[in-house]
Write a protein that holds these residues in place. Structure first.
Motif, short mmCIF file in Angstrom:
data_model
loop_
_atom_site.label_atom_id
_atom_site.label_comp_id
_atom_site.label_asym_id
_atom_site.label_seq_id
_atom_site.Cartn_x
_atom_site.Cartn_y
_atom_site.Cartn_z
N GLU A 1 28.80 73.77 25.37
CA GLU A 1 28.20 74.98 25.94
C GLU A 1 27.60 74.70 27.31
O GLU A 1 27.71 75.52 28.23
N LEU A 2 26.95 73.55 27.45
CA LEU A 2 26.36 73.19 28.75
C LEU A 2 27.46 73.04 29.79
O LEU A 2 27.34 73.54 30.92
N GLY A 3 28.54 72.38 29.40
CA GLY A 3 29.66 72.20 30.31
C GLY A 3 30.26 73.54 30.69
O GLY A 3 30.60 73.79 31.85
N GLN A 4 30.37 74.41 29.69
CA GLN A 4 30.93 75.75 29.93
C GLN A 4 30.04 76.52 30.89
O GLN A 4 30.52 77.16 31.82
N PHE A 5 28.74 76.40 30.67
CA PHE A 5 27.78 77.11 31.52
C PHE A 5 27.89 76.63 32.96
O PHE A 5 27.94 77.44 33.90
N ALA A 6 27.95 75.31 33.13
CA ALA A 6 28.04 74.74 34.47
C ALA A 6 29.32 75.21 35.17
O ALA A 6 29.29 75.64 36.33
N ALA A 7 30.43 75.13 34.43
CA ALA A 7 31.71 75.51 35.02
C ALA A 7 31.75 77.00 35.34
O ALA A 7 32.24 77.43 36.38
N LEU A 8 31.17 77.79 34.41
CA LEU A 8 31.18 79.24 34.56
C LEU A 8 30.37 79.67 35.78
O LEU A 8 30.80 80.55 36.54
N THR A 9 29.23 79.04 35.96
CA THR A 9 28.38 79.34 37.12
C THR A 9 29.19 79.15 38.39
O THR A 9 29.16 79.97 39.31
N PHE A 10 29.91 78.06 38.42
CA PHE A 10 30.71 77.70 39.56
C PHE A 10 31.83 78.73 39.81
O PHE A 10 31.99 79.23 40.92
N ILE A 11 32.55 79.08 38.74
CA ILE A 11 33.65 80.06 38.85
C ILE A 11 33.10 81.40 39.31
O ILE A 11 33.67 82.08 40.18
N LEU A 12 31.96 81.78 38.71
CA LEU A 12 31.36 83.07 38.99
C LEU A 12 30.93 83.17 40.45
O LEU A 12 31.11 84.21 41.10
N LEU A 13 30.36 82.08 40.95
CA LEU A 13 29.94 82.04 42.35
C LEU A 13 31.13 82.32 43.27
O LEU A 13 31.05 83.16 44.17
N ILE A 14 32.21 81.61 43.00
CA ILE A 14 33.40 81.75 43.84
C ILE A 14 33.93 83.18 43.77
O ILE A 14 34.18 83.82 44.80
N ILE A 15 34.06 83.69 42.54
CA ILE A 15 34.60 85.04 42.38
C ILE A 15 33.70 86.09 43.02
O ILE A 15 34.18 87.02 43.67
N SER A 16 32.36 85.92 42.86
CA SER A 16 31.43 86.91 43.43
C SER A 16 31.52 86.95 44.95
O SER A 16 31.53 88.02 45.56
N PHE A 17 31.59 85.78 45.54
CA PHE A 17 31.74 85.73 47.00
C PHE A 17 33.04 86.39 47.42
O PHE A 17 33.08 87.15 48.40
N TRP A 18 34.05 86.10 46.67
CA TRP A 18 35.38 86.58 47.00
C TRP A 18 35.46 88.11 46.87
O TRP A 18 36.14 88.78 47.65
N ARG A 19 34.74 88.63 45.85
CA ARG A 19 34.78 90.08 45.62
C ARG A 19 34.23 90.86 46.80
O ARG A 19 34.64 91.99 47.05
N LYS A 20 33.26 90.25 47.50
CA LYS A 20 32.67 90.92 48.65
C LYS A 20 33.70 91.09 49.76
O LYS A 20 33.57 91.93 50.63
N HIS A 21 34.69 90.26 49.71
CA HIS A 21 35.69 90.23 50.76
C HIS A 21 36.83 91.18 50.40
O HIS A 21 37.20 91.30 49.25
N HIS A 22 37.38 91.88 51.40
CA HIS A 22 38.41 92.88 51.07
C HIS A 22 39.70 92.24 50.54
O HIS A 22 40.56 92.91 49.98
N SER A 23 39.84 90.93 50.73
CA SER A 23 41.07 90.29 50.26
C SER A 23 41.14 90.24 48.72
O SER A 23 42.20 90.03 48.16
N PHE A 24 39.96 90.44 48.08
CA PHE A 24 39.94 90.34 46.61
C PHE A 24 40.91 91.34 45.98
O PHE A 24 41.74 90.97 45.16
#
Lengths: 179, 220
Positions: free
Chosen positions: B168-191
């Motif tokens: 679960e800890l590993g999942q949380f760490a990885a998820l945070t990372f994925i979510l960060l990338i996706i959230s940044f990307w969503r702001k961009h019109h290329s998403f």
């Protein structure tokens, strides 16, 4: 959910996904993982080498002067190359209560080894170890507690391949490198 | 140094293919090993790209933290159940088949994100149920990895719980990372532009996993 794709676009996406997966699998993944290389691209890129982690071994002579067995049974000198960061096994088939005399030395680095035997017909993965250490050379003998395959597992933790020169004598037949 | 040793050590072990240092560690350390097991669990999740691809697909179109939490909890519930059940009940599932199903879950999610089910079936299967069910398969996958190490009965429960916490800890760490990338990307019109391409690639990666594992199955 995103706006739904048209049928045509969806079909196109799925086909593209399959085609990319197929190309990558056949050209890179299967050659590197399983040494399956229908296109030859894997060999060209040197990927198939990844799938052959085993070392190599050559039987250089079957007349040993160094090792005089009591009743001059079979003797062999074998060179085993243990690749960097890998472990290889070299095995002999022997009947119960047979003795093997051996000596081996590396061309430098010490190797972790596990001299052990596996009973014939066993499927559980059971094995019995006769000696475990990390050494550059060793001389000795063992008597088999059961019929099966017996021999060495050497692990090379260095970053260069290590050559082991193994001299054996006794009643055995060579099984050789285990992949 | 002359040695005539017979039967100094004997133990049951799997093939030498198992990660040697982990195997030796587990043989020399019986009983409760809380943090090492937690570490092995976390490491497996962070380096388990098949689990991560599926998670990335699941949260791809989730905007609300509440939704993300809900879906990830479904996934966690699913894989925790089968991880515990699989190891404690000593359920032997073929790792190749399980990993191929995990590959299928990635394909499924990519197709779902493309709106493929809406289009072909006229409705989208319940996404929460799908995540839960695939979570169950992912848990069997985790169980088979853990069963490669001959686990001592002593302290098994504690070690399993530790492994699961690590997952679960590993999942949380990885998820945070994925979510960060996706959230940044969503702001961009290329998403929006690339969401079709991304999910096509996600499907493709899933197909690769399936092919890779099934080949392994037929070769073993």
């Amino acid at each position: 959910m995103q706006h739904t794709l048209s049928n045509k676009a969806l079909f196109k996406s799925t086909i593209i996904a399959l085609v990319i997966a197929g190309i990558v699998l056949i050209s890179f993944i299967l050659p590197a993982e399983y040494n399956i290389d229908p296109t030859g691209i894997g060999a060209k890129l040197g990927l198939t080498a990844l799938a052959n982690p085993g070392g190599s071994a050559t039987i250089s002579s079957n007349q040993s002067d160094e090792l005089n067995t009591e009743n001059q049974q079979e003797t062999d000198i074998i060179e085993v190359i243990v690749p960097a960061g890998r472990g290889v096994e070299y095995k002999f088939a022997m009947a119960q209560f047979k003795k093997m005399e051996y000596q081996w030395q590396t061309d430098g680095a010490a190797l972790f080894f596990d001299l052990h035997g596996e009973p014939e017909g066993d499927t559980t993965g059971y094995y019995e170890s006769y000696a475990i250490a990390t050494l550059t050379e060793m001389k000795g003998s063992f008597t088999t507690p059961f019929t099966g395959v017996h021999g060495w597992y050497w692990k090379n933790t260095s970053d260069k391949p290590v050559v082991v020169k193994l001299t054996v004598g006794g009643e055995y037949s060579i099984v050789g490198l285990k992949k | 140094m002359v040695l005539s040793m017979v039967g100094l050590f004997s133990f049951n072990a799997m093939a030498h293919g198992v990660d040697e240092s982990t195997r030796l560690f587990l043989q020399n350390n019986t009983g409760v090993q809380f943090f090492p097991f937690m570490y092995i669990g976390a490491k497996h999740m962070v380096t388990g790209y098949d689990h991560l691809l599926f998670l990335a697909g699941v949260i791809f179109f989730l905007y609300k933290s509440k939704d993300i939490l809900l879906y990830v909890s479904m996934f966690t519930l699913g894989h925790s159940l089968t991880l515990l059940f699989g190891v404690l009940g000593d359920v032997q599932v073929n790792a190749y088949i399980i990993d191929a199903i995990i590959g299928l879950s990635v394909v499924y999610k990519g197709f779902d994100n493309l709106g493929g089910f809406e289009r072909t079936l006229g409705f989208s299967p319940n996404a929460k149920m799908a995540v839960l069910i695939f979570g169950l398969f992912h848990g069997f996958g985790l169980a088979t990895k853990l069963q490669e190490f001959q686990l001592a009965k002593e302290g098994l429960w504690e070690n399993l719980i530790a492994f699961n916490i690590g997952v679960e800890l590993g999942q949380f760490a990885a998820l945070t990372f994925i979510l960060l990338i996706i959230s940044f990307w969503r702001k961009h019109h290329s998403f929006a532009q690339f969401s079709t391409a991304s999910n096509t690639l996600l499907m493709s990666a899933g197909f690769m996993l399936i092919g890779f594992q099934l080949t392994g199955y037929f070769m073993s």
